[in-house]
Scaffold this motif. Sequence first.
Motif, PDB file in Angstrom:
ATOM      1  N   ILE A  75       0.851  -1.192   0.000  1.00 24.95           N
ATOM      2  CA  ILE A  75       0.000   0.000   0.000  1.00 24.95           C
ATOM      3  C   ILE A  75       0.890   1.247   0.000  1.00 24.95           C
ATOM      4  CG2 ILE A  75      -1.754   1.303   1.243  1.00 24.95           C
ATOM      5  CD1 ILE A  75      -2.792  -1.305   2.380  1.00 24.95           C
ATOM      6  N   SER A  76       0.677   2.119  -0.970  1.00 29.86           N
ATOM      7  CA  SER A  76       1.563   3.271  -1.144  1.00 29.86           C
ATOM      8  C   SER A  76       0.766   4.534  -1.460  1.00 29.86           C
ATOM      9  CB  SER A  76       2.567   3.016  -2.283  1.00 29.86           C
ATOM     10  OG  SER A  76       3.275   1.809  -2.087  1.00 29.86           O
ATOM     11  N   TYR A  77       1.469   5.650  -1.440  1.00 34.31           N
ATOM     12  CA  TYR A  77       0.893   6.924  -1.849  1.00 34.31           C
ATOM     13  C   TYR A  77       1.937   7.683  -2.667  1.00 34.31           C
ATOM     14  CZ  TYR A  77       3.692   8.946   1.965  1.00 34.31           C
ATOM     15  OH  TYR A  77       4.727   9.326   2.783  1.00 34.31           O
ATOM     16  N   VAL A  78       1.505   8.690  -3.389  1.00 37.27           N
ATOM     17  CA  VAL A  78       2.403   9.503  -4.203  1.00 37.27           C
ATOM     18  C   VAL A  78       2.489  10.893  -3.579  1.00 37.27           C
ATOM     19  CG1 VAL A  78       2.839  10.484  -6.482  1.00 37.27           C
ATOM     20  CG2 VAL A  78       1.773   8.221  -6.281  1.00 37.27           C
ATOM     21  N   ASN A  79       3.697  11.337  -3.266  1.00 37.30           N
ATOM     22  CA  ASN A  79       3.859  12.657  -2.651  1.00 37.30           C
ATOM     23  C   ASN A  79       3.881  13.763  -3.712  1.00 37.30           C
ATOM     24  OD1 ASN A  79       6.418  12.644  -3.814  1.00 37.30           O
ATOM     25  ND2 ASN A  79       7.459  12.096  -1.912  1.00 37.30           N
ATOM     26  N   GLU A  80       4.088  14.993  -3.271  1.00 40.42           N
ATOM     27  CA  GLU A  80       4.051  16.130  -4.188  1.00 40.42           C
ATOM     28  C   GLU A  80       5.187  16.111  -5.206  1.00 40.42           C
ATOM     29  OE1 GLU A  80       3.932  19.671  -1.882  1.00 40.42           O
ATOM     30  OE2 GLU A  80       1.866  19.350  -1.180  1.00 40.42           O
ATOM     31  N   GLN A  81       6.243  15.358  -4.910  1.00 38.44           N
ATOM     32  CA  GLN A  81       7.363  15.230  -5.844  1.00 38.44           C
ATOM     33  C   GLN A  81       7.164  14.061  -6.797  1.00 38.44           C
ATOM     34  OE1 GLN A  81       7.974  15.768  -2.363  1.00 38.44           O
ATOM     35  NE2 GLN A  81       8.040  17.935  -2.970  1.00 38.44           N
ATOM     36  N   ALA A  82       5.946  13.510  -6.804  1.00 36.27           N
ATOM     37  CA  ALA A  82       5.582  12.379  -7.668  1.00 36.27           C
ATOM     38  C   ALA A  82       6.391  11.133  -7.336  1.00 36.27           C
ATOM     39  CB  ALA A  82       5.755  12.743  -9.145  1.00 36.27           C
ATOM     40  N   GLU A  83       6.810  11.026  -6.068  1.00 36.56           N
ATOM     41  CA  GLU A  83       7.541   9.851  -5.607  1.00 36.56           C
ATOM     42  C   GLU A  83       6.582   8.904  -4.886  1.00 36.56           C
ATOM     43  OE1 GLU A  83      11.834  12.030  -4.646  1.00 36.56           O
ATOM     44  OE2 GLU A  83      10.308  11.837  -3.076  1.00 36.56           O
ATOM     45  N   ILE A  84       6.788   7.613  -5.115  1.00 31.20           N
ATOM     46  CA  ILE A  84       5.946   6.604  -4.470  1.00 31.20           C
ATOM     47  C   ILE A  84       6.537   6.252  -3.107  1.00 31.20           C
ATOM     48  CG2 ILE A  84       5.017   4.278  -4.633  1.00 31.20           C
ATOM     49  CD1 ILE A  84       5.112   4.519  -7.643  1.00 31.20           C
ATOM     50  N   GLN A  85       5.716   6.371  -2.070  1.00 27.88           N
ATOM     51  CA  GLN A  85       6.149   6.082  -0.708  1.00 27.88           C
ATOM     52  C   GLN A  85       5.249   5.018  -0.091  1.00 27.88           C
ATOM     53  OE1 GLN A  85       8.858   7.252   0.340  1.00 27.88           O
ATOM     54  NE2 GLN A  85       9.160   9.424  -0.075  1.00 27.88           N
ATOM     55  N   LYS A  86       5.818   4.161   0.729  1.00 24.78           N
ATOM     56  CA  LYS A  86       5.040   3.163   1.443  1.00 24.78           C
ATOM     57  C   LYS A  86       4.195   3.844   2.523  1.00 24.78           C
ATOM     58  CE  LYS A  86       6.814  -0.534  -0.579  1.00 24.78           C
ATOM     59  NZ  LYS A  86       6.008  -1.429  -1.444  1.00 24.78           N
ATOM     60  N   LEU A  87       2.958   3.440   2.622  1.00 24.98           N
ATOM     61  CA  LEU A  87       2.073   4.038   3.624  1.00 24.98           C
ATOM     62  C   LEU A  87       2.367   3.502   5.023  1.00 24.98           C
ATOM     63  CD1 LEU A  87      -0.570   5.804   4.047  1.00 24.98           C
ATOM     64  CD2 LEU A  87      -1.776   3.605   4.083  1.00 24.98           C
ATOM     65  N   LEU A  88       2.647   2.205   5.118  1.00 19.05           N
ATOM     66  CA  LEU A  88       2.751   1.535   6.410  1.00 19.05           C
ATOM     67  C   LEU A  88       4.191   1.179   6.756  1.00 19.05           C
ATOM     68  CD1 LEU A  88      -0.219  -0.942   5.841  1.00 19.05           C
ATOM     69  CD2 LEU A  88      -0.309   1.203   7.136  1.00 19.05           C
ATOM     70  N   THR A  89       4.499   1.251   8.040  1.00 17.64           N
ATOM     71  CA  THR A  89       5.801   0.790   8.522  1.00 17.64           C
ATOM     72  C   THR A  89       5.737  -0.726   8.715  1.00 17.64           C
ATOM     73  OG1 THR A  89       5.192   1.031  10.860  1.00 17.64           O
ATOM     74  CG2 THR A  89       6.111   2.971   9.743  1.00 17.64           C
ATOM     75  N   LYS A  90       6.880  -1.337   8.973  1.00 19.54           N
ATOM     76  CA  LYS A  90       6.907  -2.794   9.179  1.00 19.54           C
ATOM     77  C   LYS A  90       6.063  -3.206  10.380  1.00 19.54           C
ATOM     78  CE  LYS A  90      11.439  -3.635   7.055  1.00 19.54           C
ATOM     79  NZ  LYS A  90      12.820  -4.150   7.268  1.00 19.54           N
ATOM     80  N   SER A  91       6.104  -2.391  11.443  1.00 19.98           N
ATOM     81  CA  SER A  91       5.315  -2.709  12.637  1.00 19.98           C
ATOM     82  C   SER A  91       3.825  -2.614  12.356  1.00 19.98           C
ATOM     83  CB  SER A  91       5.686  -1.759  13.782  1.00 19.98           C
ATOM     84  OG  SER A  91       7.016  -1.952  14.193  1.00 19.98           O
ATOM     85  N   GLU A  92       3.445  -1.652  11.531  1.00 19.74           N
ATOM     86  CA  GLU A  92       2.035  -1.505  11.178  1.00 19.74           C
ATOM     87  C   GLU A  92       1.569  -2.661  10.303  1.00 19.74           C
ATOM     88  OE1 GLU A  92       1.332   3.300  11.054  1.00 19.74           O
ATOM     89  OE2 GLU A  92       2.584   2.396   9.493  1.00 19.74           O
ATOM     90  N   VAL A  93       2.409  -3.071   9.374  1.00 17.20           N
ATOM     91  CA  VAL A  93       2.080  -4.223   8.529  1.00 17.20           C
ATOM     92  C   VAL A  93       1.911  -5.465   9.389  1.00 17.20           C
ATOM     93  CG1 VAL A  93       2.938  -5.779   6.742  1.00 17.20           C
ATOM     94  CG2 VAL A  93       3.184  -3.315   6.450  1.00 17.20           C
ATOM     95  N   GLN A  94       2.801  -5.643  10.335  1.00 13.00           N
ATOM     96  CA  GLN A  94       2.725  -6.798  11.232  1.00 13.00           C
ATOM     97  C   GLN A  94       1.431  -6.775  12.032  1.00 13.00           C
ATOM     98  OE1 GLN A  94       5.281  -6.996  14.858  1.00 13.00           O
ATOM     99  NE2 GLN A  94       6.074  -8.890  13.960  1.00 13.00           N
ATOM    100  N   HIS A  95       1.076  -5.595  12.551  1.00 16.80           N
ATOM    101  CA  HIS A  95      -0.156  -5.493  13.340  1.00 16.80           C
ATOM    102  C   HIS A  95      -1.388  -5.767  12.481  1.00 16.80           C
ATOM    103  CE1 HIS A  95      -3.247  -4.174  16.048  1.00 16.80           C
ATOM    104  NE2 HIS A  95      -3.583  -3.178  15.239  1.00 16.80           N
ATOM    105  N   LEU A  96      -1.420  -5.189  11.295  1.00 12.67           N
ATOM    106  CA  LEU A  96      -2.568  -5.400  10.423  1.00 12.67           C
ATOM    107  C   LEU A  96      -2.649  -6.843   9.941  1.00 12.67           C
ATOM    108  CD1 LEU A  96      -2.514  -2.076   8.386  1.00 12.67           C
ATOM    109  CD2 LEU A  96      -4.201  -2.783  10.086  1.00 12.67           C
ATOM    110  N   GLN A  97      -1.508  -7.512   9.833  1.00 11.57           N
ATOM    111  CA  GLN A  97      -1.518  -8.939   9.511  1.00 11.57           C
ATOM    112  C   GLN A  97      -2.144  -9.725  10.656  1.00 11.57           C
ATOM    113  OE1 GLN A  97      -0.465 -10.646   6.524  1.00 11.57           O
ATOM    114  NE2 GLN A  97      -1.769 -12.084   7.634  1.00 11.57           N
TER     115      GLN A  97
END
Length: 250
Positions: A94-116
């Motif tokens: 899951i990602s988002y695009v910032n104002e510089q048109a760069e793709i960034q991950k929305l979630l940190t590893k800890s957040e991914v682990q929790h959501l899993q």
Amino acid sequence: MFKPLFIRQFIWCIFALTLLIFSLGISWQASKATNFLYGFWYSTLQINEVISTNVPKNTQGKRDFPISDIKLHATKFADIVQSIHKHGDGLAEISYVNEQAEIQKLLTKSEVQHLQDVANLLDKVGYIWWINLIFMLSFLLLYFSKLKLLSVSSIRRMPTGKQKLASLICLVFLVVSMLGVWGFTQIFYYLHTVIFPGDHQWFFYYEESLMSTLMKAPDIFAAIAGQLLLVALIVAGIIDAALSRYQIKS
């Protein structure tokens, strides 16, 4: 006389519990189809203020998350909802695009682990729902049965409306008392310590988590819980009323 009435009331209480669990499942699916009314709660809970206040303070290198793009916020929430209902597949992507048109991950590893962990929990709850469905159908067979045996007919009759109301008032009083003593937030946090692995992070400050910020956790969970319960009670009430009417006519 007292014993059959007690047994009848007791059986209906168990049936009502299975019916509520069934109805909560229906309510959950309906809410999922509407993205849990995120747009409504976004406005009602003023989540935009939480986002605009805390994203610039983010400690995980995600200060470039667009804070004024309401459509993006709803989309990212929907992405999380979809992933946890697909066994956690796609969470890390899951990602988002910032104002510089760069793709960034929305979630940190800890957040991914929790959501899993949340996804795994939903899978288990799904199994429980199907098992509960079997019990509920068994009760429906009892109530729809037209057997004239005294031992059966004396307990297959549903309680009166006053008896049902008395049981529901007792249940509501118990729940309200628990919330009054401990509060929703404390109960919510305690359940996290019981349900999720002890070495997995489940509490995230707004400054370190876009996930918590987008959800204004735990406020949105209290709102969604009320939403789920309201719809479930309506569904359960309709089924119970239909069954009661059937018994009166039969």
